[in-house]
Design a protein around this motif. Sequence first.
Motif, PDB file in Angstrom:
ATOM      1  N   LYS A 140      11.409  22.995  45.533  1.00 44.31           N
ATOM      2  CA  LYS A 140      11.638  24.354  46.029  1.00 44.31           C
ATOM      3  C   LYS A 140      12.356  25.208  44.985  1.00 44.31           C
ATOM      4  CE  LYS A 140      13.112  26.699  50.261  1.00 44.31           C
ATOM      5  NZ  LYS A 140      11.736  26.953  50.743  1.00 44.31           N
ATOM      6  N   ALA A 141      13.382  24.632  44.345  1.00 43.71           N
ATOM      7  CA  ALA A 141      14.156  25.369  43.350  1.00 43.71           C
ATOM      8  C   ALA A 141      13.314  25.734  42.133  1.00 43.71           C
ATOM      9  CB  ALA A 141      15.366  24.548  42.918  1.00 43.71           C
ATOM     10  N   LEU A 142      12.450  24.832  41.718  1.00 46.87           N
ATOM     11  CA  LEU A 142      11.633  25.054  40.520  1.00 46.87           C
ATOM     12  C   LEU A 142      10.435  25.949  40.770  1.00 46.87           C
ATOM     13  CD1 LEU A 142      11.533  21.407  39.127  1.00 46.87           C
ATOM     14  CD2 LEU A 142      12.701  23.332  38.049  1.00 46.87           C
ATOM     15  N   PHE A 143       9.690  25.665  41.826  1.00 48.91           N
ATOM     16  CA  PHE A 143       8.362  26.255  41.982  1.00 48.91           C
ATOM     17  C   PHE A 143       8.254  27.262  43.127  1.00 48.91           C
ATOM     18  CE2 PHE A 143       7.607  21.797  40.384  1.00 48.91           C
ATOM     19  CZ  PHE A 143       7.586  22.166  39.044  1.00 48.91           C
ATOM     20  N   ASP A 144       8.793  26.943  44.285  1.00 45.25           N
ATOM     21  CA  ASP A 144       8.684  27.874  45.409  1.00 45.25           C
ATOM     22  C   ASP A 144       9.564  29.101  45.189  1.00 45.25           C
ATOM     23  OD1 ASP A 144       6.979  26.091  46.570  1.00 45.25           O
ATOM     24  OD2 ASP A 144       8.409  25.325  48.032  1.00 45.25           O
ATOM     25  N   VAL A 145      10.843  28.874  44.860  1.00 48.31           N
ATOM     26  CA  VAL A 145      11.778  29.961  44.611  1.00 48.31           C
ATOM     27  C   VAL A 145      11.771  30.360  43.138  1.00 48.31           C
ATOM     28  CG1 VAL A 145      14.228  30.586  44.596  1.00 48.31           C
ATOM     29  CG2 VAL A 145      13.256  29.407  46.570  1.00 48.31           C
ATOM     30  N   GLY A 146      11.770  29.369  42.265  1.00 43.98           N
ATOM     31  CA  GLY A 146      11.885  29.633  40.836  1.00 43.98           C
ATOM     32  C   GLY A 146      10.628  30.109  40.154  1.00 43.98           C
ATOM     33  N   ALA A 147       9.463  29.906  40.777  1.00 45.61           N
ATOM     34  CA  ALA A 147       8.176  30.358  40.231  1.00 45.61           C
ATOM     35  C   ALA A 147       7.957  29.881  38.794  1.00 45.61           C
ATOM     36  CB  ALA A 147       8.065  31.880  40.310  1.00 45.61           C
ATOM     37  N   LEU A 148       8.444  28.691  38.484  1.00 48.41           N
ATOM     38  CA  LEU A 148       8.315  28.148  37.134  1.00 48.41           C
ATOM     39  C   LEU A 148       6.866  27.802  36.829  1.00 48.41           C
ATOM     40  CD1 LEU A 148      10.033  27.186  34.654  1.00 48.41           C
ATOM     41  CD2 LEU A 148       9.948  24.898  35.675  1.00 48.41           C
ATOM     42  N   GLU A 149       6.450  28.119  35.590  1.00 43.87           N
ATOM     43  CA  GLU A 149       5.094  27.826  35.139  1.00 43.87           C
ATOM     44  C   GLU A 149       5.135  26.988  33.871  1.00 43.87           C
ATOM     45  OE1 GLU A 149       3.108  31.526  34.564  1.00 43.87           O
ATOM     46  OE2 GLU A 149       3.237  32.123  36.681  1.00 43.87           O
ATOM     47  N   ALA A 150       4.039  26.298  33.616  1.00 38.57           N
ATOM     48  CA  ALA A 150       3.924  25.513  32.388  1.00 38.57           C
ATOM     49  C   ALA A 150       4.162  26.416  31.187  1.00 38.57           C
ATOM     50  CB  ALA A 150       2.544  24.868  32.303  1.00 38.57           C
ATOM     51  N   GLY A 151       4.931  25.903  30.224  1.00 39.41           N
ATOM     52  CA  GLY A 151       5.234  26.656  29.016  1.00 39.41           C
ATOM     53  C   GLY A 151       6.504  27.460  29.093  1.00 39.41           C
ATOM     54  N   GLN A 152       7.021  27.717  30.297  1.00 39.89           N
ATOM     55  CA  GLN A 152       8.280  28.427  30.443  1.00 39.89           C
ATOM     56  C   GLN A 152       9.454  27.465  30.238  1.00 39.89           C
ATOM     57  OE1 GLN A 152       8.026  30.313  34.328  1.00 39.89           O
ATOM     58  NE2 GLN A 152       7.147  32.174  33.434  1.00 39.89           N
ATOM     59  N   THR A 153      10.637  28.038  30.069  1.00 41.24           N
ATOM     60  CA  THR A 153      11.828  27.232  29.839  1.00 41.24           C
ATOM     61  C   THR A 153      12.738  27.300  31.051  1.00 41.24           C
ATOM     62  OG1 THR A 153      11.768  27.617  27.458  1.00 41.24           O
ATOM     63  CG2 THR A 153      13.858  26.881  28.392  1.00 41.24           C
ATOM     64  N   VAL A 154      13.230  26.129  31.480  1.00 39.93           N
ATOM     65  CA  VAL A 154      14.193  26.038  32.572  1.00 39.93           C
ATOM     66  C   VAL A 154      15.424  25.298  32.079  1.00 39.93           C
ATOM     67  CG1 VAL A 154      13.040  23.938  33.444  1.00 39.93           C
ATOM     68  CG2 VAL A 154      14.605  25.210  34.925  1.00 39.93           C
ATOM     69  N   VAL A 155      16.588  25.805  32.429  1.00 32.38           N
ATOM     70  CA  VAL A 155      17.852  25.123  32.184  1.00 32.38           C
ATOM     71  C   VAL A 155      18.280  24.459  33.480  1.00 32.38           C
ATOM     72  CG1 VAL A 155      20.306  25.378  31.631  1.00 32.38           C
ATOM     73  CG2 VAL A 155      18.590  26.673  30.337  1.00 32.38           C
ATOM     74  N   VAL A 156      18.652  23.186  33.404  1.00 28.49           N
ATOM     75  CA  VAL A 156      19.101  22.441  34.577  1.00 28.49           C
ATOM     76  C   VAL A 156      20.561  22.076  34.361  1.00 28.49           C
ATOM     77  CG1 VAL A 156      18.754  20.429  36.053  1.00 28.49           C
ATOM     78  CG2 VAL A 156      16.785  21.514  34.937  1.00 28.49           C
ATOM     79  N   THR A 157      21.463  22.653  35.150  1.00 30.98           N
ATOM     80  CA  THR A 157      22.871  22.275  35.085  1.00 30.98           C
ATOM     81  C   THR A 157      23.089  21.046  35.968  1.00 30.98           C
ATOM     82  OG1 THR A 157      23.643  23.603  36.966  1.00 30.98           O
ATOM     83  CG2 THR A 157      23.438  24.722  34.841  1.00 30.98           C
ATOM     84  N   GLY A 158      24.137  20.281  35.651  1.00 30.83           N
ATOM     85  CA  GLY A 158      24.373  19.062  36.427  1.00 30.83           C
ATOM     86  C   GLY A 158      23.139  18.179  36.451  1.00 30.83           C
ATOM     87  N   ALA A 159      22.539  17.993  35.293  1.00 32.64           N
ATOM     88  CA  ALA A 159      21.212  17.391  35.227  1.00 32.64           C
ATOM     89  C   ALA A 159      21.189  15.896  35.510  1.00 32.64           C
ATOM     90  CB  ALA A 159      20.585  17.651  33.857  1.00 32.64           C
ATOM     91  N   SER A 160      22.340  15.231  35.558  1.00 32.19           N
ATOM     92  CA  SER A 160      22.334  13.785  35.773  1.00 32.19           C
ATOM     93  C   SER A 160      22.486  13.397  37.237  1.00 32.19           C
ATOM     94  CB  SER A 160      23.452  13.125  34.949  1.00 32.19           C
ATOM     95  OG  SER A 160      24.718  13.602  35.351  1.00 32.19           O
ATOM     96  N   GLY A 161      22.635  14.369  38.134  1.00 36.41           N
ATOM     97  CA  GLY A 161      22.688  14.072  39.560  1.00 36.41           C
ATOM     98  C   GLY A 161      21.304  13.918  40.152  1.00 36.41           C
ATOM     99  N   GLY A 162      21.228  13.678  41.455  1.00 37.65           N
ATOM    100  CA  GLY A 162      19.943  13.429  42.096  1.00 37.65           C
ATOM    101  C   GLY A 162      18.973  14.582  41.965  1.00 37.65           C
ATOM    102  N   VAL A 163      19.383  15.799  42.346  1.00 36.65           N
ATOM    103  CA  VAL A 163      18.510  16.958  42.246  1.00 36.65           C
ATOM    104  C   VAL A 163      18.269  17.330  40.788  1.00 36.65           C
ATOM    105  CG1 VAL A 163      18.235  19.402  42.832  1.00 36.65           C
ATOM    106  CG2 VAL A 163      19.184  17.833  44.513  1.00 36.65           C
ATOM    107  N   GLY A 164      19.310  17.214  39.959  1.00 33.93           N
ATOM    108  CA  GLY A 164      19.147  17.527  38.551  1.00 33.93           C
ATOM    109  C   GLY A 164      18.094  16.671  37.877  1.00 33.93           C
ATOM    110  N   LEU A 165      18.151  15.363  38.091  1.00 32.32           N
ATOM    111  CA  LEU A 165      17.144  14.474  37.516  1.00 32.32           C
ATOM    112  C   LEU A 165      15.753  14.785  38.053  1.00 32.32           C
ATOM    113  CD1 LEU A 165      18.961  11.015  37.477  1.00 32.32           C
ATOM    114  CD2 LEU A 165      18.223  12.355  35.509  1.00 32.32           C
TER     115      LEU A 165
END
Length: 329
Positions: free
Chosen positions: A134-159
């Motif tokens: 949901k965070a990436l695609f439904d709300v974030g509208a992320l597409e291939a080739g774009q850049t996303v920063v993930v904070t707290g990346a070692s937690g469950g949702v981050g990974l």
Amino acid sequence: MKGLVTSSPGGWQNTRLEQVDLRVGRPEEVLVEIRAVGLNPADNFQIEGKYPGGPQPPFLPGRDACGVVIQGDSTGRWQPGDEVVALQTSTSNLRDGTLCEQQWLAAENLARKPRGWSDVEAAAAPLAYQTAWKALFDVGALEAGQTVVVTGASGGVGLACVQLASALGARVVALSRSEEKRQKLQRLGASHVFAPDHPQLKDQIFSAIGAKGVSLVVENVGGPSLATSIHLLGVHGRVSVVGLLAGVESVVPLPSLMFKRASIHGVLVTDDSPPKAQSSWKALVELMNSKQIRPIVCATYPLDSVEKAFKHLGGDVFGKVVVEIPSAM
């Protein structure tokens, strides 16, 4: 049956494993023997009475689950022996949770356990990976080739974000304070990894990606981290706010928000209707299977050690902590 019960007035001092009576199920529910439960920070917040809108004690905590059907629903869709996972939707029952040997679960909230996945992997996935989707695609509208920063990346949702975004073909910048975890994140698909407290973090990221701004930030930390996330955005960039482990209050840099024409979205997977949850689950499982990705499990504990499992969850983790429940039948 045995279950973890939070009694009045709540808190861990009033939470313990007890013998409890199985409640009476409804026609639209399925009786499931629980085999494994993925723990989430939200479960701990609920026990401590800090989860907004959470149930009042007494209740059984636990949201994620993998198990096998004992008794199907009135429609006959689910049959004894079916292996299932519990999805998170707007009809999820937070009072009658999954940290127990058996539970009645809404038929519309169940999906078949993905083929080839272990019980532990399946139990680790629903809330974290549905939230990430949901965070990436439904709300974030992320597409291939774009850049996303993930904070707290070692937690469950981050990974989950790192895995799903890189599988889609996005460029992932993962933030973690641990050098060891940053190396693991690169092996999981992150294009670049940085320490979030570096004084020149923005310059580091912009230099690495060759651009002055990213399309999306998935904010798993909250607190002061939100302001940094907004500064990292490019024009029309987006922040998906998922977590608040660093604090419930943040300062929003309004000029940056305005001149970037940026947007901030809160993410709750329980907004999804059961059909939407089923659709997202199917899509993310297909993506993960196509890339031979599995949920990352940090540690497993037996039900009798559930308090130790929660303590581990609140400490040094890389992935999900899962409680395994032996069959009582």
